[in-house]
Write a protein that holds these residues in place. Structure first.
Motif, PDB file in Angstrom:
ATOM      1  N   GLU A  17       0.830  -1.205   0.000  1.00 21.14           N
ATOM      2  CA  GLU A  17       0.000   0.000   0.000  1.00 21.14           C
ATOM      3  C   GLU A  17       0.866   1.257   0.000  1.00 21.14           C
ATOM      4  OE1 GLU A  17      -3.318   0.977  -0.241  1.00 21.14           O
ATOM      5  OE2 GLU A  17      -3.429  -1.072  -1.004  1.00 21.14           O
ATOM      6  N   ARG A  18       1.920   1.224   0.806  1.00 26.57           N
ATOM      7  CA  ARG A  18       2.840   2.362   0.880  1.00 26.57           C
ATOM      8  C   ARG A  18       3.448   2.658  -0.498  1.00 26.57           C
ATOM      9  NH1 ARG A  18       7.991   0.495   3.580  1.00 26.57           N
ATOM     10  NH2 ARG A  18       8.281  -0.311   1.495  1.00 26.57           N
ATOM     11  N   ASP A  19       3.801   1.610  -1.228  1.00 22.26           N
ATOM     12  CA  ASP A  19       4.498   1.759  -2.507  1.00 22.26           C
ATOM     13  C   ASP A  19       3.561   1.817  -3.707  1.00 22.26           C
ATOM     14  OD1 ASP A  19       6.758   1.644  -0.933  1.00 22.26           O
ATOM     15  OD2 ASP A  19       7.183  -0.459  -1.394  1.00 22.26           O
ATOM     16  N   LYS A  20       2.279   1.661  -3.460  1.00 24.86           N
ATOM     17  CA  LYS A  20       1.271   1.641  -4.532  1.00 24.86           C
ATOM     18  C   LYS A  20       1.321   2.905  -5.384  1.00 24.86           C
ATOM     19  CE  LYS A  20      -3.704   0.415  -4.720  1.00 24.86           C
ATOM     20  NZ  LYS A  20      -3.765   0.428  -6.112  1.00 24.86           N
ATOM     21  N   VAL A  21       1.631   4.022  -4.791  1.00 27.77           N
ATOM     22  CA  VAL A  21       1.675   5.307  -5.490  1.00 27.77           C
ATOM     23  C   VAL A  21       2.645   5.248  -6.680  1.00 27.77           C
ATOM     24  CG1 VAL A  21       3.397   6.294  -3.911  1.00 27.77           C
ATOM     25  CG2 VAL A  21       1.916   7.808  -5.187  1.00 27.77           C
ATOM     26  N   ASP A  31       1.222   2.290  -9.310  1.00 28.61           N
ATOM     27  CA  ASP A  31       0.014   2.704 -10.028  1.00 28.61           C
ATOM     28  C   ASP A  31       0.335   3.525 -11.280  1.00 28.61           C
ATOM     29  OD1 ASP A  31      -1.692   1.362  -8.349  1.00 28.61           O
ATOM     30  OD2 ASP A  31      -2.322   3.159  -7.239  1.00 28.61           O
ATOM     31  N   LYS A  32       1.508   4.153 -11.304  1.00 29.11           N
ATOM     32  CA  LYS A  32       1.904   4.988 -12.440  1.00 29.11           C
ATOM     33  C   LYS A  32       2.530   4.173 -13.579  1.00 29.11           C
ATOM     34  CE  LYS A  32       3.000   8.924  -9.465  1.00 29.11           C
ATOM     35  NZ  LYS A  32       4.105   9.755  -8.961  1.00 29.11           N
TER      36      LYS A  32
END
Length: 161
Positions: free
Chosen positions: A115-119, A122-123
């Motif tokens: 979740e922390r690294d999803k940002v 997602d790109k």
């Protein structure tokens, strides 16, 4: 530094940063357990009939090192050994209730880290993922071939001594 060196250095730095960042939460949650022990618990929790050889191959460690880890985990009550009725030679491992608790905490932390690294993930486009995965798989096959060519058993020791 050429591009090959940049890629290898970047991968190493990336993995080291992630390990260091994740370690802060892991250390708090797994007092009394080393990282290698928690990862053995994870492997045993995900793989039925885990044994020393499978663990050694998975972690690129010696069978002796894995034996030491599993003995500690048995002593701590996180795993237990067993044998199959049709194969009394091979020793396998499974999680105890305590081991299952550690496994579940570890899984929750991994989801938290995702979740922390999803940002970032997602790109990434599917094409970019495919490109990175293709490179990693190709490089891995190359290293497997080099290991095979040398006739090296990487589970028999990978120290510089």
């Amino acid at each position: 530094m050429n591009k090959e060196e940049q890629v290898i250095t970047s991968f190493r730095n990336l993995l080291n940063k992630r390990a260091s960042l994740d370690k802060f939460k892991m250390k708090d949650k797994f007092k009394g357990y080393k990282s290698s022990e928690v990862h053995c618990i994870e492997y045993i929790g995900r793989n039925v009939d885990s044994n020393v050889t499978k663990l050694a191959e998975s972690f690129y460690m010696t069978r002796g090192a894995i034996s030491k880890i599993t003995k500690k985990l048995i002593k701590k009550g996180a795993i237990e050994s067993y044998q199959k009725t049709d194969n009394k030679k091979e020793i396998y491992f499974r999680l105890t209730g305590q081991g299952k608790e550690i496994y579940e905490i570890h899984e929750k932390l991994h989801k938290e880290f995702q979740e922390r690294d999803k940002v970032v993930f997602d790109k990434i486009t599917d094409e970019q993922f495919d490109s990175v995965l293709n490179f990693v798989e190709e490089y891995s096959r190359h290293l497997d071939a080099e290991i095979k060519k040398l006739g090296v058993d990487i589970t028999n020791g990978n120290d510089f001594e």
